[in-house]
Design a protein around this motif. Structure first.
Motif, PDB file in Angstrom:
ATOM      1  N   ILE A 129      44.480 -49.529 -19.481  1.00 41.10           N
ATOM      2  CA  ILE A 129      44.138 -48.233 -20.064  1.00 41.10           C
ATOM      3  C   ILE A 129      44.678 -47.148 -19.146  1.00 41.10           C
ATOM      4  N   ASN A 130      45.345 -46.183 -19.729  1.00 41.16           N
ATOM      5  CA  ASN A 130      46.035 -45.157 -18.945  1.00 41.16           C
ATOM      6  C   ASN A 130      45.096 -43.997 -18.600  1.00 41.16           C
ATOM      7  N   ILE A 131      44.053 -44.324 -17.822  1.00 42.24           N
ATOM      8  CA  ILE A 131      43.136 -43.298 -17.328  1.00 42.24           C
ATOM      9  C   ILE A 131      43.473 -43.057 -15.858  1.00 42.24           C
ATOM     10  N   LYS A 132      43.545 -41.796 -15.489  1.00 49.01           N
ATOM     11  CA  LYS A 132      43.837 -41.411 -14.099  1.00 49.01           C
ATOM     12  C   LYS A 132      42.668 -40.593 -13.566  1.00 49.01           C
ATOM     13  N   TYR A 133      42.598 -40.528 -12.236  1.00 49.34           N
ATOM     14  CA  TYR A 133      41.435 -39.948 -11.576  1.00 49.34           C
ATOM     15  C   TYR A 133      41.850 -39.044 -10.416  1.00 49.34           C
ATOM     16  N   ARG A 134      40.890 -38.260  -9.982  1.00 48.84           N
ATOM     17  CA  ARG A 134      40.966 -37.533  -8.716  1.00 48.84           C
ATOM     18  C   ARG A 134      39.533 -37.365  -8.228  1.00 48.84           C
ATOM     19  N   LEU A 135      39.388 -37.240  -6.910  1.00 48.99           N
ATOM     20  CA  LEU A 135      38.053 -37.230  -6.318  1.00 48.99           C
ATOM     21  C   LEU A 135      37.918 -36.058  -5.366  1.00 48.99           C
ATOM     22  N   VAL A 169      45.494 -40.146  -9.838  1.00 50.31           N
ATOM     23  CA  VAL A 169      45.785 -41.478  -9.301  1.00 50.31           C
ATOM     24  C   VAL A 169      45.121 -42.545 -10.170  1.00 50.31           C
ATOM     25  N   THR A 170      45.523 -43.788  -9.962  1.00 50.26           N
ATOM     26  CA  THR A 170      44.910 -44.904 -10.673  1.00 50.26           C
ATOM     27  C   THR A 170      43.586 -45.280 -10.008  1.00 50.26           C
ATOM     28  N   ALA A 171      42.781 -46.057 -10.708  1.00 45.68           N
ATOM     29  CA  ALA A 171      41.490 -46.487 -10.162  1.00 45.68           C
ATOM     30  C   ALA A 171      41.664 -47.279  -8.873  1.00 45.68           C
ATOM     31  N   SER A 172      42.736 -48.057  -8.775  1.00 47.99           N
ATOM     32  CA  SER A 172      42.942 -48.872  -7.572  1.00 47.99           C
ATOM     33  C   SER A 172      43.213 -48.034  -6.324  1.00 47.99           C
ATOM     34  N   GLU A 173      43.505 -46.759  -6.490  1.00 43.40           N
ATOM     35  CA  GLU A 173      43.757 -45.862  -5.360  1.00 43.40           C
ATOM     36  C   GLU A 173      42.513 -45.083  -4.933  1.00 43.40           C
ATOM     37  N   LEU A 174      41.393 -45.365  -5.563  1.00 37.63           N
ATOM     38  CA  LEU A 174      40.160 -44.620  -5.291  1.00 37.63           C
ATOM     39  C   LEU A 174      39.341 -45.285  -4.194  1.00 37.63           C
ATOM     40  N   GLN A 175      39.772 -45.081  -2.975  1.00 32.23           N
ATOM     41  CA  GLN A 175      39.026 -45.550  -1.813  1.00 32.23           C
ATOM     42  C   GLN A 175      39.139 -44.491  -0.737  1.00 32.23           C
TER      43      GLN A 175
END
Length: 108
Positions: free
Chosen positions: A29-35, A50-56
């Motif tokens: 699923i093409n959902i992107k994020y920022r924190l 960014v992708t979910a896998s980059e959320l650390q």
């Protein structure tokens, strides 16, 4: 959309912590994020997602009885062909897990 949450150290000791976010789905699923932490971008920025896998995050020090406020923004970037396939075949919920890892700072 945005999901706001607070990390609060209710202990009488200082801690180091980090958070990692995990996506649970068998579809791409093409959902992107920022924190944002305390209203400052720490992953992504106003234009970059960014992708979910980059959320650390890196380790963060938190003093006793302090709190940090987080805001997780997400946006679905349309991909008509893939979105239609997922919409017709998805038989599960999309899940995003936020996990926190804490360690007490030993005072010397």
């Amino acid at each position: 959309n945005t999901y706001d949450f607070v990390v609060h150290n209710s202990m009488n000791e200082n801690v180091n912590y980090y958070l990692k976010i995990y996506e649970e789905t068998k579809y791409s699923i093409n959902i992107k994020y920022r924190l944002r932490k305390n209203d400052k971008y720490i992953i992504g920025n106003k234009e970059e997602w960014v992708t979910a896998s980059e959320l650390q995050t890196e380790y963060n020090k938190m003093n006793k009885l302090e709190s940090d406020k987080y805001s997780l923004d997400w946006k679905w970037f349309d991909d008509d062909k893939q979105d239609t396939f997922i919409g017709k075949n998805m038989d599960e919920n999309y899940k995003l897990n936020i996990r926190f890892y804490f360690e007490i700072i030993e005072e010397k």
